[in-house]
Structure formats: structure tokens, C-alpha cells
Design a protein around this motif. Structure first.
Motif, PDB file in Angstrom:
ATOM      1  N   ASP A 224       0.853  -1.382  -0.090  1.00  9.97           N
ATOM      2  CA  ASP A 224      -0.313  -0.058  -0.083  1.00  9.97           C
ATOM      3  C   ASP A 224       0.933   1.155  -0.191  1.00  9.97           C
ATOM      4  OD1 ASP A 224      -2.515   1.313   0.146  1.00  9.97           O
ATOM      5  OD2 ASP A 224      -2.463   1.448   2.072  1.00  9.97           O
ATOM      6  N   PHE A 225       1.867   1.247  -1.000  1.00  9.65           N
ATOM      7  CA  PHE A 225       2.761   2.507  -1.084  1.00  9.65           C
ATOM      8  C   PHE A 225       2.029   3.658  -1.876  1.00  9.65           C
ATOM      9  CE2 PHE A 225       7.418   2.170  -0.033  1.00  9.65           C
ATOM     10  CZ  PHE A 225       7.408   1.455   1.031  1.00  9.65           C
ATOM     11  N   LEU A 226       2.223   4.902  -1.496  1.00 12.47           N
ATOM     12  CA  LEU A 226       1.568   5.856  -1.994  1.00 12.47           C
ATOM     13  C   LEU A 226       1.934   6.118  -3.708  1.00 12.47           C
ATOM     14  CD1 LEU A 226       1.816   8.807   0.518  1.00 12.47           C
ATOM     15  CD2 LEU A 226      -0.162   7.904  -0.149  1.00 12.47           C
ATOM     16  N   TRP A 227       3.277   6.040  -3.911  1.00 13.22           N
ATOM     17  CA  TRP A 227       3.801   5.985  -5.229  1.00 13.22           C
ATOM     18  C   TRP A 227       5.311   5.198  -5.400  1.00 13.22           C
ATOM     19  CZ3 TRP A 227       3.252  11.243  -3.461  1.00 13.22           C
ATOM     20  CH2 TRP A 227       4.479  11.980  -3.323  1.00 13.22           C
ATOM     21  N   LEU A 228       5.625   5.002  -6.572  1.00  9.93           N
ATOM     22  CA  LEU A 228       6.847   4.772  -7.009  1.00  9.93           C
ATOM     23  C   LEU A 228       7.388   5.870  -7.894  1.00  9.93           C
ATOM     24  CD1 LEU A 228       9.239   2.489  -7.489  1.00  9.93           C
ATOM     25  CD2 LEU A 228       7.963   1.367  -9.080  1.00  9.93           C
ATOM     26  N   LEU A 243       5.144   0.220 -18.071  1.00  8.62           N
ATOM     27  CA  LEU A 243       4.967   0.050 -16.659  1.00  8.62           C
ATOM     28  C   LEU A 243       3.671   0.495 -15.981  1.00  8.62           C
ATOM     29  CD1 LEU A 243       6.239  -1.014 -13.817  1.00  8.62           C
ATOM     30  CD2 LEU A 243       7.400   1.505 -13.716  1.00  8.62           C
ATOM     31  N   GLN A 244       3.429   1.693 -16.355  1.00  9.19           N
ATOM     32  CA  GLN A 244       2.161   2.483 -15.913  1.00  9.19           C
ATOM     33  C   GLN A 244       0.721   1.683 -16.071  1.00  9.19           C
ATOM     34  OE1 GLN A 244      -0.430   4.234 -16.965  1.00  9.19           O
ATOM     35  NE2 GLN A 244      -0.995   5.805 -15.263  1.00  9.19           N
ATOM     36  N   ALA A 245       0.811   1.072 -17.376  1.00  8.16           N
ATOM     37  CA  ALA A 245      -0.349   0.206 -17.871  1.00  8.16           C
ATOM     38  C   ALA A 245      -0.333  -1.189 -17.020  1.00  8.16           C
ATOM     39  CB  ALA A 245      -0.021  -0.055 -19.515  1.00  8.16           C
ATOM     40  N   LYS A 246       0.589  -1.295 -16.510  1.00 13.64           N
ATOM     41  CA  LYS A 246       0.812  -2.896 -15.748  1.00 13.64           C
ATOM     42  C   LYS A 246       0.474  -2.971 -14.224  1.00 13.64           C
ATOM     43  CE  LYS A 246       3.728  -6.034 -18.053  1.00 13.64           C
ATOM     44  NZ  LYS A 246       2.818  -6.474 -19.201  1.00 13.64           N
ATOM     45  N   THR A 247       0.340  -1.847 -13.817  1.00  9.31           N
ATOM     46  CA  THR A 247       0.120  -1.873 -12.373  1.00  9.31           C
ATOM     47  C   THR A 247      -1.091  -0.798 -11.770  1.00  9.31           C
ATOM     48  OG1 THR A 247       1.419  -1.162 -10.307  1.00  9.31           O
ATOM     49  CG2 THR A 247       2.243  -0.222 -12.239  1.00  9.31           C
ATOM     50  N   SER A 248      -1.498  -1.230 -10.708  1.00 11.21           N
ATOM     51  CA  SER A 248      -2.318  -0.078  -9.948  1.00 11.21           C
ATOM     52  C   SER A 248      -1.616   0.909  -9.120  1.00 11.21           C
ATOM     53  CB  SER A 248      -3.361  -0.881  -9.207  1.00 11.21           C
ATOM     54  OG  SER A 248      -2.942  -1.516  -8.278  1.00 11.21           O
ATOM     55  N   LEU A 249      -0.437   0.526  -8.710  1.00 15.14           N
ATOM     56  CA  LEU A 249       0.545   1.521  -7.937  1.00 15.14           C
ATOM     57  C   LEU A 249       0.560   2.915  -8.930  1.00 15.14           C
ATOM     58  CD1 LEU A 249       2.418   1.556  -5.440  1.00 15.14           C
ATOM     59  CD2 LEU A 249       4.181   1.208  -7.200  1.00 15.14           C
ATOM     60  N   ILE A 251       2.445   5.666 -10.448  1.00 11.72           N
ATOM     61  CA  ILE A 251       3.794   6.046 -10.826  1.00 11.72           C
ATOM     62  C   ILE A 251       4.027   7.502 -10.812  1.00 11.72           C
ATOM     63  CG2 ILE A 251       5.615   5.532 -12.522  1.00 11.72           C
ATOM     64  CD1 ILE A 251       4.742   2.916 -11.310  1.00 11.72           C
ATOM     65  N   CYS A 252       5.180   8.001 -10.458  1.00  2.06           N
ATOM     66  CA  CYS A 252       5.208   9.583 -10.439  1.00  2.06           C
ATOM     67  C   CYS A 252       6.418   9.932 -11.208  1.00  2.06           C
ATOM     68  CB  CYS A 252       5.448   9.810  -9.028  1.00  2.06           C
ATOM     69  SG  CYS A 252       5.865  11.742  -8.715  1.00  2.06           S
ATOM     70  N   GLY A 253       6.195  11.003 -12.152  1.00  2.40           N
ATOM     71  CA  GLY A 253       7.342  11.328 -12.792  1.00  2.40           C
ATOM     72  C   GLY A 253       6.635  12.024 -14.036  1.00  2.40           C
ATOM     73  N   PRO A 254       7.871  12.769 -14.606  1.00  6.01           N
ATOM     74  CA  PRO A 254       9.224  12.712 -14.680  1.00  6.01           C
ATOM     75  C   PRO A 254       9.886  13.671 -13.734  1.00  6.01           C
ATOM     76  CG  PRO A 254       8.594  13.780 -16.801  1.00  6.01           C
ATOM     77  CD  PRO A 254       7.445  13.542 -16.189  1.00  6.01           C
ATOM     78  N   GLU A 255      10.988  13.357 -13.427  1.00  8.05           N
ATOM     79  CA  GLU A 255      11.794  14.216 -12.251  1.00  8.05           C
ATOM     80  C   GLU A 255      12.972  14.794 -12.669  1.00  8.05           C
ATOM     81  OE1 GLU A 255      12.363  13.216  -7.847  1.00  8.05           O
ATOM     82  OE2 GLU A 255      14.508  13.171  -8.626  1.00  8.05           O
ATOM     83  N   THR A 256      13.865  13.848 -13.311  1.00  8.68           N
ATOM     84  CA  THR A 256      15.039  14.417 -13.880  1.00  8.68           C
ATOM     85  C   THR A 256      15.006  14.716 -15.456  1.00  8.68           C
ATOM     86  OG1 THR A 256      15.928  12.320 -14.033  1.00  8.68           O
ATOM     87  CG2 THR A 256      16.537  13.707 -12.101  1.00  8.68           C
ATOM     88  N   ALA A 257      14.096  14.085 -16.209  1.00  8.53           N
ATOM     89  CA  ALA A 257      13.970  14.549 -17.548  1.00  8.53           C
ATOM     90  C   ALA A 257      13.772  16.072 -17.840  1.00  8.53           C
ATOM     91  CB  ALA A 257      12.677  13.723 -18.312  1.00  8.53           C
ATOM     92  N   ALA A 273       2.769   8.225 -16.706  1.00  5.32           N
ATOM     93  CA  ALA A 273       2.740   8.572 -15.006  1.00  5.32           C
ATOM     94  C   ALA A 273       1.230   8.927 -14.437  1.00  5.32           C
ATOM     95  CB  ALA A 273       3.677   9.502 -14.553  1.00  5.32           C
ATOM     96  N   ASP A 274       1.131   8.505 -13.324  1.00  7.99           N
ATOM     97  CA  ASP A 274      -0.034   8.884 -12.673  1.00  7.99           C
ATOM     98  C   ASP A 274       0.026  10.439 -12.154  1.00  7.99           C
ATOM     99  OD1 ASP A 274      -1.613   6.146 -12.649  1.00  7.99           O
ATOM    100  OD2 ASP A 274       0.193   5.766 -12.155  1.00  7.99           O
ATOM    101  N   LEU A 275       1.137  10.577 -11.234  1.00  5.69           N
ATOM    102  CA  LEU A 275       1.279  11.588 -10.640  1.00  5.69           C
ATOM    103  C   LEU A 275       2.513  12.290 -11.248  1.00  5.69           C
ATOM    104  CD1 LEU A 275       1.594  10.288  -7.111  1.00  5.69           C
ATOM    105  CD2 LEU A 275      -0.201  11.353  -8.047  1.00  5.69           C
TER     106      LEU A 275
END
Ligand code: MG
Length: 378
Positions: A224-228, A243-249, A251-257, A273-275
Motif C-alpha cells: 500500500d505505497f503512495l507511489w513509485l 509500466l504504468q499500464a501494468k500496475t495499479s500502483l 507511478i510518479c514522474g518525470p523528475e530529472t527529464a 505516469a499517474d502523478l
């Protein structure tokens, strides 16, 4: 009001942090270090500052400073747009340097108006919930050398008042091979230690394969993590889409792009990404991140801000579509609550409920120790 002088200098100080070859900071032996400070002075005597943030001092002095002379600091958008276009062919004019200029200009405008910057932007809140951002794993005895060390430290952070915690786990060069199994062991022990009600986030090694990132996401769903955050090279938006399509977790990004708001627009419409992710220091300042925050808002998305830095606090005070301030980096052997010698007080004091107050004094609100700064200018 006109700018009459702009200058970047370095301050000498004794650092107790060392940077590894991948750019991550860890506690280390005291050594001589330099901290940059950019100062803009106006004809009415108002002075704006930006301090720290790995700005490029030669670029500020040779490119930015001459362009600022004679400008009205309140024409910040025009100045920012002009400098942004100058970045294109300049070899070292990066977004950190653009941020230094932007912060110092906002500081002037706030001081001249008698308002903290977040109220000039349009205030939304004066306090924000913080998560404790734990430093990257190390091999230091009493530091972050085992999964158990993360759990013990996380418990201390909860006792301090944090309602959420982020783990940065082990990466080269301190360990030769990053390990998703070791990452998950730390996440397991932290969840067990802090219980179900504390928000948890993982920001692991940034160059895992798709399969490794997928393994992390599936395990974090169970915990039950908030995000990866940033488990793979962000130059591949397609990997994040996968990745985003395969998980309900989340996903946060992009950060360094790079690419400021324009690149984030591409990630949004491609469901990569979701966030959202943005930060004033690495993305060209408050001016840049406000554009990004409003972009995410128009798509019904939140944006989580990168780094415990003062520019982010003002953006957090002025937008509704975000949840946390990233406070840190935190480490069992580092005292985060005592100000660095160039500050009289820290800019992100946190209460026992994990709430950080947005700086309230006019301008950016650094509480600078000018005596120390003057005495240590190089
Ligand atoms: Mg990160």
C-alpha cells in the motif's frame, strides 16, 4: 524600478556532506566547500537573493547578469522567456542557473510589494503536510546500511511528527549491484515498523530494467505505497507507459527529464505516469513550475514537488493540486533542524503534526546570516 547590479559569488564553508560519483549525498568527514549566492540589486536599494542550488556562477556573471542590468524586475516573465531561449545553444546554461535568476527576481518583487512570494502567486494555503525524505542508502555504521536501519529511522521520523516517508534505497557506487529484493526488504520492514496509516514512497535506483521496475511495483501494491518514483531511465517515456499500464500502483514522474512543461505535456497525453513531478531548483524556478502545476491541474492530475527547497514551498502555497512537501534529505547522523551557518533559521520549520509553514516574510523569505556570508565570501 530598475536593476543596477547582479553578481554571483561563492561562500566558503565547512561541509559534512560528500557527494558520490552518481551525485548522491552522504554524511562524510568535514572538508572545505563552496556555496554559490546570486545577488540582484535595484536602484531603490531592494536586493534579491538566491543561495545554494548548484547554480553555475560563471554563467550567471557572464550571461545572465549583463542581460538583467536596466531591466524592471517586475517584468519577470519577459526576462525568463528571453533567458530560456538563450539556454538552447549555451553549453552550461542549465535550469538550475535559470532558477537562481528566477528566485532572486521573485525575492525582489516580494520585498518591494511587502508580500511573501506565494501570496503574489495567489495564495492557496499557508501550511503544507511534509513527508520525511530519507537519504540514499549507504554503508555507514549507524547510518542507512541495512533494511533494518531504514525501519528504525522511519519510526523516529513518525515520532517526530511525519505522516509520510520516502525511502531512497541503495545504488552504485556504494553497492556494486542494486537489488530490487533488498529494496523491497527495506520497504517491508518500514511498513511493519510504522503501521498502515503512514504514507510511504519508494525512490530506488534509477536505472532498473522494465522487469525489475515491474517487480517493485507489484510488491509495493501489496504494501500500500503512495507511489513509485523514477525506477527507470526517464529518457524512455515508453518504458514508463509500459509500466504504468501494468500496475495499479501510482507511478510518479518525470523528475530529472528535461523539457520543462513541454515534456510533461507529452508524458500526460501518453499516460506515462499517474502523478506529475516538478521542482523549482532543477526546472528553471518558480516561474517554470507554476506553468507545470497549472498544466497538470488542467488534466485533473496532481504534481508532487521535487526537493526540500524554498522555491517549492512557495509553489505549494499557491497551488491546490499537490499533496506533500518533500522535507530533507534526512539521515540518522545528520541534524536537519539546526540551520546551516549562512541561515539564522531554517525555512521549513515543521510542527509535531508534520505540517510545514510556508515562509511568511516579504519575498522568498530566506533568513540569511549576512555577517557569516560577508565574512566568508570568496
Ligand atoms: Mg526522486
Amino acid at each position: 524600478m530598475k536593476i543596477i547590479k547582479a553578481e554571483a559569488r561563492n561562500i566558503h564553508f565547512i561541509s559534512r556532506m560528500v557527494r558520490d560519483s552518481e551525485g548522491h549525498s552522504h554524511p562524510g568527514a568535514p572538508h572545505d566547500a563552496q556555496l554559490p549566492i546570486f545577488t540582484i540589486t535595484c536602484d531603490d536599494g531592494t536586493v534579491g537573493y538566491a543561495i545554494g542550488g548548484r547554480m553555475d556562477v560563471p554563467v550567471l556573471n557572464s550571461v545572465v547578469a549583463p542581460a538583467l542590468i536596466g531591466e524592471d524586475p517586475f517584468m519577470r516573465e519577459r526576462i525568463w522567456q528571453r533567458m530560456r531561449t538563450w539556454q538552447r545553444l549555451h553549453p552550461t546554461f542549465n535550469d538550475r542557473t535559470l532558477n537562481a535568476m528566477d528566485l532572486a527576481l521573485w525575492d525582489i518583487c516580494g520585498k518591494a510589494s511587502g508580500l511573501p512570494v506565494y501570496k503574489m502567486l495567489g495564495g492557496y494555503r499557508d501550511k503544507v503536510s511534509a513527508y520525511g525524505s530519507i537519504m540514499v542508502g549507504d554503508t555507514i555504521e549507524g547510518g542507512l546500511n541495512t533494511p533494518r536501519a531504514y525501519a528504525d529511522f522511519a519510526l523516529k521520523l513518525v515520532e517526530r511528527g511525519y505522516k509520510a516517508i520516502k525511502l531512497h534505497t541503495w545504488m552504485p557506487p556504494l553497492i556494486p549491484e542494486p537489488s530490487v529484493k533488498l529494496d523491497i526488504e527495506a520497504c517491508h520492514l518500514v511498513r511493519e515498523a510504522v503501521g498502515p496509516d503512514i504514507g510511504l514512497i519508494l525512490d530506488p535506483y534509477h536505472d532498473y530494467s522494465r522487469q525489475e521496475a515491474y517487480y517493485l511495483a507489484k510488491e509495493l501494491e501489496k504494501l500500500d505505497f503512495l507511489w513509485l518514483e523514477e525506477p527507470m531511465d526517464e529518457n524512455s517515456m515508453l518504458s514508463y507507459q509500459w509500466l504504468q499500464a501494468k500496475t495499479s500502483l501510482a507511478i510518479c514522474g518525470p523528475e530529472t527529464a528535461g523539457g520543462k512543461a513541454q515534456n510533461r505535456a507529452a508524458w500526460i497525453v501518453n499516460n506515462a505516469a499517474d502523478l506529475g513531478r516538478a521542482g523549482t531548483e532543477t526546472m528553471g524556478g518558480i516561474t517554470a513550475v507554476m506553468k507545470i502545476a497549472h498544466l497538470y491541474e488542467s488534466f485533473g492530475m496532481s504534481v508532487e514537488l521535487h526537493g526540500g527547497i524554498i522555491g517549492n514551498l512557495h509553489v505549494l502555497g499557491a497551488i491546490s493540486n499537490t499533496k506533500y512537501y518533500e522535507r530533507g534529505m534526512l539521515h540518522p547522523l545528520i541534524d536537519y533542524e539546526t540551520p546551516q551557518p549562512w541561515f539564522n533559521s531554517i525555512y521549513d520549520p515543521m510542527d509535531e503534526h508534520g505540517m510545514v509553514t510556508i515562509p511568511q516574510s516579504p519575498g522568498i523569505g530566506w533568513d540569511l546570516n549576512m555577517e557569516y556570508i560577508q565574512a566568508n565570501l570568496l
